[in-house]
Design a protein around this motif. Sequence first.
Motif, PDB file in Angstrom:
ATOM      1  N   ALA A 207       0.840  -1.202   0.000  1.00 25.99           N
ATOM      2  CA  ALA A 207       0.000   0.000   0.000  1.00 25.99           C
ATOM      3  C   ALA A 207       0.876   1.252   0.000  1.00 25.99           C
ATOM      4  N   GLU A 208       1.910   1.246   0.826  1.00 22.18           N
ATOM      5  CA  GLU A 208       2.828   2.387   0.886  1.00 22.18           C
ATOM      6  C   GLU A 208       3.595   2.555  -0.427  1.00 22.18           C
ATOM      7  N   LEU A 209       4.000   1.459  -1.030  1.00 23.94           N
ATOM      8  CA  LEU A 209       4.691   1.498  -2.325  1.00 23.94           C
ATOM      9  C   LEU A 209       3.796   2.100  -3.402  1.00 23.94           C
ATOM     10  N   TYR A 210       2.524   1.710  -3.395  1.00 25.68           N
ATOM     11  CA  TYR A 210       1.594   2.236  -4.387  1.00 25.68           C
ATOM     12  C   TYR A 210       1.497   3.759  -4.278  1.00 25.68           C
ATOM     13  N   VAL A 211       1.355   4.263  -3.072  1.00 19.75           N
ATOM     14  CA  VAL A 211       1.283   5.719  -2.879  1.00 19.75           C
ATOM     15  C   VAL A 211       2.568   6.378  -3.362  1.00 19.75           C
ATOM     16  N   LYS A 212       3.690   5.794  -3.023  1.00 17.23           N
ATOM     17  CA  LYS A 212       4.996   6.365  -3.374  1.00 17.23           C
ATOM     18  C   LYS A 212       5.206   6.425  -4.893  1.00 17.23           C
ATOM     19  N   GLU A 213       4.725   5.395  -5.616  1.00 20.49           N
ATOM     20  CA  GLU A 213       5.003   5.303  -7.051  1.00 20.49           C
ATOM     21  C   GLU A 213       3.839   5.698  -7.952  1.00 20.49           C
ATOM     22  N   ASP A 214       2.685   5.999  -7.393  1.00 22.49           N
ATOM     23  CA  ASP A 214       1.499   6.297  -8.198  1.00 22.49           C
ATOM     24  C   ASP A 214       1.594   7.668  -8.861  1.00 22.49           C
ATOM     25  N   PRO A 215       1.490   7.710 -10.197  1.00 21.87           N
ATOM     26  CA  PRO A 215       1.515   8.996 -10.896  1.00 21.87           C
ATOM     27  C   PRO A 215       0.370   9.934 -10.516  1.00 21.87           C
ATOM     28  N   TYR A 216      -0.741   9.399 -10.034  1.00 20.99           N
ATOM     29  CA  TYR A 216      -1.831  10.261  -9.581  1.00 20.99           C
ATOM     30  C   TYR A 216      -1.400  11.080  -8.361  1.00 20.99           C
ATOM     31  N   VAL A 217      -0.545  10.516  -7.528  1.00 22.63           N
ATOM     32  CA  VAL A 217      -0.060  11.242  -6.346  1.00 22.63           C
ATOM     33  C   VAL A 217       0.937  12.308  -6.776  1.00 22.63           C
ATOM     34  N   SER A 218       1.964  11.909  -7.522  1.00 22.70           N
ATOM     35  CA  SER A 218       2.989  12.872  -7.948  1.00 22.70           C
ATOM     36  C   SER A 218       2.432  13.909  -8.917  1.00 22.70           C
ATOM     37  N   GLY A 219       1.360  13.550  -9.645  1.00 18.91           N
ATOM     38  CA  GLY A 219       0.759  14.473 -10.609  1.00 18.91           C
ATOM     39  C   GLY A 219      -0.291  15.392 -10.025  1.00 18.91           C
ATOM     40  N   GLY A 220      -0.553  15.284  -8.725  1.00 21.48           N
ATOM     41  CA  GLY A 220      -1.479  16.192  -8.074  1.00 21.48           C
ATOM     42  C   GLY A 220      -2.950  15.816  -8.186  1.00 21.48           C
ATOM     43  N   ILE A 221      -3.264  14.639  -8.664  1.00 26.71           N
ATOM     44  CA  ILE A 221      -4.655  14.190  -8.751  1.00 26.71           C
ATOM     45  C   ILE A 221      -5.179  13.822  -7.361  1.00 26.71           C
ATOM     46  N   VAL A 222      -4.328  13.214  -6.550  1.00 27.87           N
ATOM     47  CA  VAL A 222      -4.681  12.817  -5.191  1.00 27.87           C
ATOM     48  C   VAL A 222      -4.384  13.977  -4.247  1.00 27.87           C
ATOM     49  N   THR A 223      -5.397  14.407  -3.502  1.00 25.32           N
ATOM     50  CA  THR A 223      -5.209  15.510  -2.551  1.00 25.32           C
ATOM     51  C   THR A 223      -4.839  15.010  -1.163  1.00 25.32           C
ATOM     52  N   SER A 224      -5.271  13.791  -0.830  1.00 24.89           N
ATOM     53  CA  SER A 224      -4.906  13.186   0.449  1.00 24.89           C
ATOM     54  C   SER A 224      -5.115  11.686   0.344  1.00 24.89           C
ATOM     55  N   HIS A 225      -4.466  10.982   1.265  1.00 26.81           N
ATOM     56  CA  HIS A 225      -4.643   9.534   1.306  1.00 26.81           C
ATOM     57  C   HIS A 225      -4.550   9.049   2.751  1.00 26.81           C
ATOM     58  N   SER A 226      -5.073   7.845   2.978  1.00 27.94           N
ATOM     59  CA  SER A 226      -4.931   7.191   4.273  1.00 27.94           C
ATOM     60  C   SER A 226      -4.819   5.699   4.042  1.00 27.94           C
ATOM     61  N   ILE A 227      -4.146   5.035   4.972  1.00 25.54           N
ATOM     62  CA  ILE A 227      -4.025   3.581   4.932  1.00 25.54           C
ATOM     63  C   ILE A 227      -4.545   3.065   6.265  1.00 25.54           C
ATOM     64  N   GLU A 228      -5.479   2.122   6.190  1.00 28.43           N
ATOM     65  CA  GLU A 228      -6.061   1.535   7.388  1.00 28.43           C
ATOM     66  C   GLU A 228      -5.895   0.024   7.358  1.00 28.43           C
ATOM     67  N   GLU A 229      -5.673  -0.557   8.519  1.00 24.65           N
ATOM     68  CA  GLU A 229      -5.643  -2.006   8.628  1.00 24.65           C
ATOM     69  C   GLU A 229      -7.083  -2.508   8.673  1.00 24.65           C
ATOM     70  N   TRP A 230      -7.333  -3.610   7.980  1.00 24.79           N
ATOM     71  CA  TRP A 230      -8.669  -4.197   7.938  1.00 24.79           C
ATOM     72  C   TRP A 230      -8.540  -5.682   8.230  1.00 24.79           C
ATOM     73  N   ASN A 231      -9.086  -6.100   9.348  1.00 19.41           N
ATOM     74  CA  ASN A 231      -9.047  -7.507   9.737  1.00 19.41           C
ATOM     75  C   ASN A 231     -10.330  -8.168   9.278  1.00 19.41           C
ATOM     76  N   VAL A 232     -10.217  -9.027   8.285  1.00 20.01           N
ATOM     77  CA  VAL A 232     -11.374  -9.689   7.701  1.00 20.01           C
ATOM     78  C   VAL A 232     -11.788 -10.839   8.624  1.00 20.01           C
ATOM     79  N   VAL A 233     -13.016 -10.795   9.105  1.00 22.00           N
ATOM     80  CA  VAL A 233     -13.532 -11.828   9.990  1.00 22.00           C
ATOM     81  C   VAL A 233     -14.410 -12.812   9.219  1.00 22.00           C
ATOM     82  N   VAL A 234     -15.238 -12.308   8.304  1.00 20.94           N
ATOM     83  CA  VAL A 234     -16.068 -13.186   7.489  1.00 20.94           C
ATOM     84  C   VAL A 234     -15.876 -12.801   6.028  1.00 20.94           C
ATOM     85  N   GLN A 235     -15.935 -13.808   5.196  1.00 20.61           N
ATOM     86  CA  GLN A 235     -15.846 -13.588   3.755  1.00 20.61           C
ATOM     87  C   GLN A 235     -16.368 -14.813   3.035  1.00 20.61           C
ATOM     88  N   LYS A 236     -16.703 -14.641   1.782  1.00 18.78           N
ATOM     89  CA  LYS A 236     -17.146 -15.753   0.958  1.00 18.78           C
ATOM     90  C   LYS A 236     -15.957 -16.633   0.642  1.00 18.78           C
TER      91      LYS A 236
END
Length: 133
Positions: free
Chosen positions: A103-132
């Motif tokens: 996730a951190e690598l994507y933010v670091k290398e994403d052209p949308y971030v360096s090109g000013g398309i992304v104004t802010s971002h956040s990364i959250e941990e998600w613990n999946v308890v149920v899924q198909k």
Amino acid sequence: MFSTSLGRTTILAFLSQQTTTRSSRNVIRSFSQTTPLAATNYLLRYEYIPDVLEKRGPFREGHIGLAKKLVEEGKCLSGGPTGEPNMEVPTGALFVFTDLESAELYVKEDPYVSGGIVTSHSIEEWNVVVQKE
């Protein structure tokens, strides 16, 4: 009692992690532990500039290409634009990664971030308890 879409193993693992406290009237269950079968993923949320559709052109191929590369490597599970229901213009994006570093690598290398398309971002941990399964 349970939907057949959940596997027996998932349900049993979930139920086995419950601790029960009995009082005179109620049974209180605590779900403070993560089940051994639960997956930990990471949600990357982007907020976009209002005129994203007009300005994303030069960066779009690199943005999508990087996501596809991480999908092929098994590090990105999914991603796409977010916004109000029936949106015409996305207000952001959401990606699901298998590890924090990706996730951190994507933010670091994403052209949308360096090109000013992304104004802010956040990364959250998600613990999946149920899924198909």
